[in-house]
Structures are given as structure tokens and as C-alpha cells.
Design an enzyme around this catalytic site. Structure first.
Site, PDB file in Angstrom:
ATOM      1  N   ASN A   1       0.859  -1.190   0.000  1.00 43.73           N
ATOM      2  CA  ASN A   1       0.000   0.000   0.000  1.00 43.73           C
ATOM      3  C   ASN A   1       0.890   1.233   0.000  1.00 43.73           C
ATOM      4  O   ASN A   1       1.413   1.639   1.030  1.00 43.73           O
ATOM      5  CB  ASN A   1      -0.913  -0.004   1.228  1.00 43.73           C
TER       6      ASN A   1
ATOM      7  N   ASN B   1      -6.006   6.560  -1.586  1.00 40.10           N
ATOM      8  CA  ASN B   1      -6.910   5.943  -2.558  1.00 40.10           C
ATOM      9  C   ASN B   1      -7.453   4.590  -2.095  1.00 40.10           C
ATOM     10  O   ASN B   1      -8.022   3.843  -2.894  1.00 40.10           O
ATOM     11  CB  ASN B   1      -6.219   5.802  -3.927  1.00 40.10           C
ATOM     12  N   ASP B   2      -7.297   4.263  -0.823  1.00 41.09           N
ATOM     13  CA  ASP B   2      -7.778   2.964  -0.335  1.00 41.09           C
ATOM     14  C   ASP B   2      -9.275   2.795  -0.538  1.00 41.09           C
ATOM     15  O   ASP B   2      -9.754   1.709  -0.872  1.00 41.09           O
ATOM     16  CB  ASP B   2      -7.442   2.792   1.150  1.00 41.09           C
TER      17      ASP B   2
ATOM     18  N   GLY C   1      -5.916  -2.586   0.033  1.00 42.73           N
ATOM     19  CA  GLY C   1      -5.305  -1.274  -0.157  1.00 42.73           C
ATOM     20  C   GLY C   1      -4.025  -1.241  -0.956  1.00 42.73           C
ATOM     21  O   GLY C   1      -3.466  -0.163  -1.184  1.00 42.73           O
TER      22      GLY C   1
ATOM     23  N   ASP D   1      -1.579  -1.044  -4.120  1.00 40.41           N
ATOM     24  CA  ASP D   1      -1.804  -0.185  -5.280  1.00 40.41           C
ATOM     25  C   ASP D   1      -0.566  -0.070  -6.163  1.00 40.41           C
ATOM     26  O   ASP D   1       0.465  -0.701  -5.902  1.00 40.41           O
ATOM     27  CB  ASP D   1      -2.277   1.203  -4.832  1.00 40.41           C
TER      28      ASP D   1
ATOM     29  N   ASP E   1      -6.251 -13.918 -20.028  1.00 36.89           N
ATOM     30  CA  ASP E   1      -7.007 -14.756 -19.104  1.00 36.89           C
ATOM     31  C   ASP E   1      -7.952 -15.703 -19.862  1.00 36.89           C
ATOM     32  O   ASP E   1      -8.396 -15.394 -20.971  1.00 36.89           O
ATOM     33  CB  ASP E   1      -7.810 -13.834 -18.173  1.00 36.89           C
TER      34      ASP E   1
ATOM     35  N   GLU F   1      -3.792 -18.431 -20.919  1.00 37.97           N
ATOM     36  CA  GLU F   1      -4.083 -19.354 -19.821  1.00 37.97           C
ATOM     37  C   GLU F   1      -4.933 -20.514 -20.331  1.00 37.97           C
ATOM     38  O   GLU F   1      -6.095 -20.340 -20.668  1.00 37.97           O
ATOM     39  CB  GLU F   1      -4.834 -18.623 -18.698  1.00 37.97           C
TER      40      GLU F   1
END
Length: 626
Positions: free
Chosen positions: A140, A145-146, A166, A168, A339, A368
Site C-alpha cells: 500500500n 486511494n484505499d 489497499g 496499489d 485470461d 491461460e
């Protein structure tokens, strides 16, 4: 009464003008900008605005031609097909929209000059070692910006596995020195785009805006800064992308452009039951598969909260391809991880990868394919001789079969080879792959139990697994925290726990893996082991591109050699609890007799002569580079 009637007419006219004015407020134009000088000079713009389909667009700019206009089924969309001549000068130009009332609005659109030549975009390869990060759980760096007002998920609680914690972009930037010093050359964060979902929004795979960085991770400028600093540190950035689905809260789900923008759109709009994917990925290759099974695989929704995108819609297909190219140019990426690769329409996936590789011939994409069957993994790799003639244009796939073999080899304990034949025979399957060295191998990742958990919390086995990943002819990927034995033993397989917080990534953490403070002796040992192997690997041509020779396991020992010129690297995996002697005469063809080799970890030297006494269970790594 007459006065009231006239007033109503005037009010109606005002309302009409206001409505027309509202229609002129363009909400979105995507891609947000573009570049001059691509191999493909065509550009399709998605324009969204209230009743924008009633407007007539025009472009008057040298080198830019509006070739055609397509209205969406929804009146709030227009798709503009532009051709941008290779000699067009970078800069802004206006797109003019003429309304039914003859009023016009102008939208300024920008064409940029490309930062570097297409062949300068170098993707990852077998010389790289990739560090996979779940950003919300790594560090964090910006507590402001949490939580972001206006977003649906306001959970923030590190004690809850499926809440946001949190981590980032700033947290990753702050610790690039640690990642570099460990010996990694490439960083792969799981998706950083906006996931404005009501819950479990931390993981990033339910994207609700394909052109916006999630504000809880940071800003586009922060993402660009991360990319730039990674580049300055001599590393590469891989972006995790999702072509198969979006999040149910994606902005277009409230106003879909066409009647077939997503699969099972009618059922969704009528609130009927949605058919889920059957996850029968073999239907892509199975010559006996029913149409029903194929359709359910490709058109079924992955989960209730992730609408399945319809890549058969040509506008959706172009949207996804352009979005990928936009991010490559914007961030100067060193690769894409795609993905759920087998779930979208497979012809589209060939077109998608082909379009990217046409623009960036030295780029890398890994798909994947979660299968333990090497036949399926090999099917998706470019150059495969597939019976149905399918060409994927995909350079790399993920080696789930080998990951499974490594775990089985270390956990099983057959009498003769103590299970190590699983690894030996797994590698023997490489004859099936077009280019095995381009396949991505890993000990664990963000979707499976931590390798330390899979190996029953045996840290010696964990080192053996990591050595195997880094010595095989593959592109290796290591999951963040594996170097300090992060575990999900409390709830094996629980995704929230698998993606646990990296120690030291938060203020006041009592354990700090970045500095070593509070780590156990075993954690320090594994971290130091991995650091030494990774940093040796950086300069090892034998490991990057060398020839591979291995010998069938005997007496609980497996020996593998990597060779290039005068450099030979030897990996010895030993599962014996008691001291044992390894007869080196068996390996006479390797030409190492009487040569001096150095232990990569201890830096002790040995002479390759006579029986080698091995006192401890574990892995020995030797090199002729002194």
C-alpha cells in the site's frame, strides 16, 4: 387560456432544444486516442452519446478518411470506421456531428506519433523471470486511494480475505528495487483496470471499464510511471487482459450497443436464467464434440457476475483488438497475459493474437489454458501441427501440466525413483510442443494453492520446486510471496488467502519481507536461495537458450543438464533422507570429467570425479562458470 397554450408551446420548444443539446453531449469515444504508422491503417471509433445515432458525423483532415458509419441497435451509439494514411501528421483533428436540428458539435480526437519502432517492442522470453503480483495484496503505497467515493465496493479490511486491502500501483513502484535485486526481469500484475463491482472487486478480473485504471490502484499517469520505471530498471511489464468477459457492472451493460454484444443477451435483458459455461475446454479440439458442448463452452457465462462477450460481433471483436493495442502503445508493454484463453471464440482469438503480432513481431503473449493435458496446451501454441489446421498466432501458453508434474514428483514416494519420474516424463513430452522454451512454467499462481502448501509446508521441497521452474527450458514465473513461503494451509485453495498480503507492504507490519525483518530462518533461506538462482540465471546463456539433457531418475535422484558453449549448469534433485553417493560415471557423455564446478548457492567448488557424496535431501545446483 391562449396565453397558457402559447407558454406550453414555448416550453416544448425549449425542451426540444435542451434534448438536442443533451444529445450533443458525447459521453465516450473509444479508443481514447490513436497513433500514426500502424501496419493496419484502419481505426474503428465507438462513439456513445444520447441519441448520437441521429447525428451525421464528418471528418475533414489530411490523411484521415471516414470510410463508413454504423449505427448501433441502441440509438446512443455510432461506430465510425476511419482510414489513417501512413503519412498522416500526428496531432488533433475534429470530428463534426451534425444534429437533426442542423446544430453541430465538434469532438477533438488526437493521433500521436509512435514512441518507438514496432520491432523495438521486445516481449518476454526464456531469458526472463517473471514476478506475478496481485496488486491489492502486495504493498500500500498511497493510503489516500484505499477507498474511493462513488464506487460500489467500500470494503476495506485486511482481516477479511475477500475485501480490499489497499495495495496499489504506488506500492509496486516503491518496491521495484526489491524486485530487481531479487533477480526478476519482468513484472506481471493482475488486472489494474476498474472493477466497479459490489463485492470482491480486489482481484481485477471483472473489468467495468477497459480504458480506465481503477482509482483504488491509482491513475493512468501512475500506471505509465510504473511502466516507465520498470523500463528504467531494465525490466519489462506484462499486462493481464481479459477478452472473454467483463464485469456485470460494466458501463455498457445498462445500454448495450447491439442486440448481440454479449452472449445470451436476450436472457439477460429478460432476467431469465443464464446458461453457465460447462468449462469443457476440450470442446475446442474434440473432433467428436457436440455443437451444444461447444456453444456452452464459448457462449456460457464464466460466472453470474461476468457477462460473456460475443467476439463474433465484428464491432466487439475490433473493440477488443484495438483495446489491446492501445495499452501496448500507451505503456510500451513487454507482453500480455490473456485470461481464460480457451473460453472465447477460438477463431477470434487467432485473429486477436495475429493482429497484435502483425504490429509487434517481437512481442509475446501468453494464454491461460488450465489443463493437465499437454496435448491441449500445445494446441494453442503458434506453429503447432494441429489436425484441424488451427493456427493460434500465440507464442506462449501456461504449463499447468508441468506444474502438476513437479508437485507430484516431489510429493509422491515410489520405491525406485521416489516419484521423480513424474518430472522426467513430463519434460519428455516436450516433443509435442512447437517451441517448448516459449511456454510459461510456474510453481504456483494467483488461482491455486501456494506451492509451499501444495508441498505440505516442506521448505526443502519448495526450494526443489523453485529450482525446477528456473532450470527447465521454459519462461519461468514466480508468484509474489513464494520467496518467503506464504501459505494458504489454513484454508487450502481459498482464493482470498492464496492472495494474502506481502509482509512489509503495509505500515506497521511486524514482519517485513522487503528488509528481512521478522522472517523465520526458513523464510530467509528460501528467499536467499531464490535470489541467488535468479541472479545467476540472469547471465546464464545455458539456462536461457542452452541444450537440455536429463537422465532417468534412479535411487531417488534426478539429474538435469543445461549447456551452451563452455557453460554447463547441473541440477541434482535428491529425495533421500539419508546420505547417498551419486555415481558420476553415469554422466560421462556430458564431458565434465575432472572439471571444476561451483555450487551456485554455497559458492563452494567441487571436482567432477568419482562418486559425489550427497548428505542432505534437497537440490544441488552446479555450474562450470567459476
Amino acid at each position: 387560456m391562449e396565453y397558457d397554450f402559447k407558454r406550453l408551446i414555448i416550453l416544448g420548444q425549449i425542451f426540444l432544444l435542451m434534448s438536442l443539446g443533451a444529445s450533443a453531449q458525447i459521453e465516450r469515444v473509444e479508443p481514447l486516442n490513436w497513433w500514426v504508422g500502424f501496419e493496419n491503417n484502419d481505426l474503428q471509433l465507438l462513439v456513445k452519446g444520447n441519441n448520437i445515432s441521429n447525428a451525421i458525423p464528418s471528418v475533414s483532415h489530411d490523411g484521415v478518411h471516414l470510410m463508413s458509419i454504423q449505427k448501433g441497435t441502441s440509438p446512443n451509439y455510432l461506430f465510425l470506421n476511419l482510414n489513417i494514411h501512413a503519412e498522416t501528421k500526428p496531432g488533433a483533428f475534429d470530428i463534426v456531428f451534425e444534429q437533426e436540428n442542423k446544430e453541430t458539435i465538434r469532438y477533438s480526437y488526437t493521433l500521436n506519433a509512435r514512441k518507438k519502432e514496432a520491432d523495438a517492442y521486445e516481449g518476454f522470453n526464456s531469458s526472463d523471470a517473471i514476478y506475478l503480483i496481485t496488486p491489492d495484496r502486495f504493498a500500500n503505497g498511497n493510503v489516500i486511494n484505499d477507498q474511493v467515493t462513488g464506487l460500489k465496493d467500500q470494503t476495506l479490511n485486511r482481516a477479511q480475505d475477500y475485501y480490499r486491502h489497499g495495495g496499489d500501483i504506488r506500492g509496486m513502484i516503491n518496491h521495484l528495487d526489491y524486485i530487481k535485486d531479487m533477480g526478476f526481469t519482468t513484472i506481471w500484475p493482475t488486472p489494474l483496470l476498474t472493477n466497479d463491482m459490489s463485492e470482491s472487486s480486489y482481484h481485477g478480473y471483472a473489468i467495468t471499464d477497459f480504458y480506465q485504471v481503477d482509482p483504488r490502484f491509482g491513475t493512468l499517469d501512475a500506471y505509465k510511471e510504473l511502466a516507465q520505471k520498470i523500463k528504467e530498471n531494465g525490466m519489462k511489464l506484462v499486462m493481464d487482459q481479459v477478452a472473454n468477459h467483463c464485469g456485470i457492472e460494466h458501463w455498457w451493460m445498462k445500454d448495450l450497443p447491439f442486440n448481440d454484444w454479449i452472449n445470451q443477451q436476450e436472457s439477460f435483458l429478460n432476467k431469465n436464467e443464464i446458461l453457465k459455461s460447462n468449462h469443457r475446454r476440450t470442446a475446442n479440439q474434440d473432433m467428436y464434440a457436440s455443437k451444444l458442448d461447444k456453444q456452452q463452452l464459448n457462449d456460457g457465462w464464466f460466472v453470474d457476475s461476468m457477462p460473456d462477450l460475443n467476439q463474433k460481433n465484428p464491432f466487439m471483436a475490433t473493440y477488443i483488438i484495438q483495446n489491446s493495442i492501445w495499452w501496448i502503445e500507451t505503456l510500451e508493454l513487454g507482453g500480455i497475459r490473456q485470461d481464460t484463453y480457451p473460453y472465447p471464440d477460438k477463431e477470434f482469438m487467432s485473429d486477436w493474437a495475429g493482429a497484435i503480432m502483425k504490429e509487434y513481431p517481437n512481442f509475446s503473449i501468453v494464454g491461460e489454458e488450465w489443463s493437465m493435458n499437454p496435448l491441449l496446451v500445445g494446441y494453442w501454441q503458434t506453429g503447432a501441427k494441429n489436425k484441424d489446421g488451427y493456427e493460434s498466432n500465440l507464442r506462449s501458453t501456461m504449463d499447468f501440466p508441468m506444474q502438476n508434474n513437479i508437485v507430484a514428483a516431489l510429493n509422491e514416494n515410489e520405491e525406485w525413483d521416489k516419484g521423480l519420474v513424474k518430472l522426467y516424463e513430463g519434460l519428455a513430452n516436450d516433443f509435442h510442443y512447437a517451441t517448448p522454451e516459449d511456454i510459461m512454467i510456474f510453481a504456483d499462481n494467483h488461482d491455486m494453492s501456494r506451492i509451499h502448501t501444495q508441498l505440505n509446508e516442506d521448505y526443502v521441497k519448495t526450494k526443489m520446486a523453485l529450482a525446477s521452474v528456473l532450470l527447465l527450458p521454459r519462461v519461468p514465473q514466480i508468484y509474489y510471496g513464494t520467496e518467503v513461503l506464504l501459505s494458504d494451509a489454513e484454508k487450502p485453495g481459498d482464493h482470498g488467502l492464496i492472495r494474502t498480503d506481502f509482509p512489509g507492504g503495509w505500515l506497521n507490519d511486524t514482519v517485513n519481507a522487503f528488509t528481512g525483518e521478522g522472517l523465520t530462518d526458513e523464510q530467509k533461506d528460501v528467499q536467499n536461495f531464490l535470489k541467488k538462482v535468479l541472479n545467476y540465471r540472469k547471465g546464464s546463456k545455458a539456462i536461457h537458450n542452452g541444450k537440455t539433457i536429463h537422465f532417468a531418475p534412479e535411487n531417488g535422484i534426478y539429474v538435469l543438464f543445461r549447456m551452451d558453449g563452455d557453460e554447463t549448469v547441473v541440477m541434482i534433485l535428491n529425495k533421500n533422507e539419508n546420505p547417498i553417493e551419486l555415481d558420476l560415471k553415469r554422466f560421462i557423455e556430458m564431458g565434465l570429467d575432472d572439471k571444476t564446478l561451483k555450487n551456485i548457492i554455497s559458492e563452494d567448488s567441487i571436482t567432477w570425479k568419482g562418486p559425489l557424496k550427497i548428505n542432505d535431501r534437497g537440490v544441488i545446483l552446479l555450474t562450470t562458470k567459476l
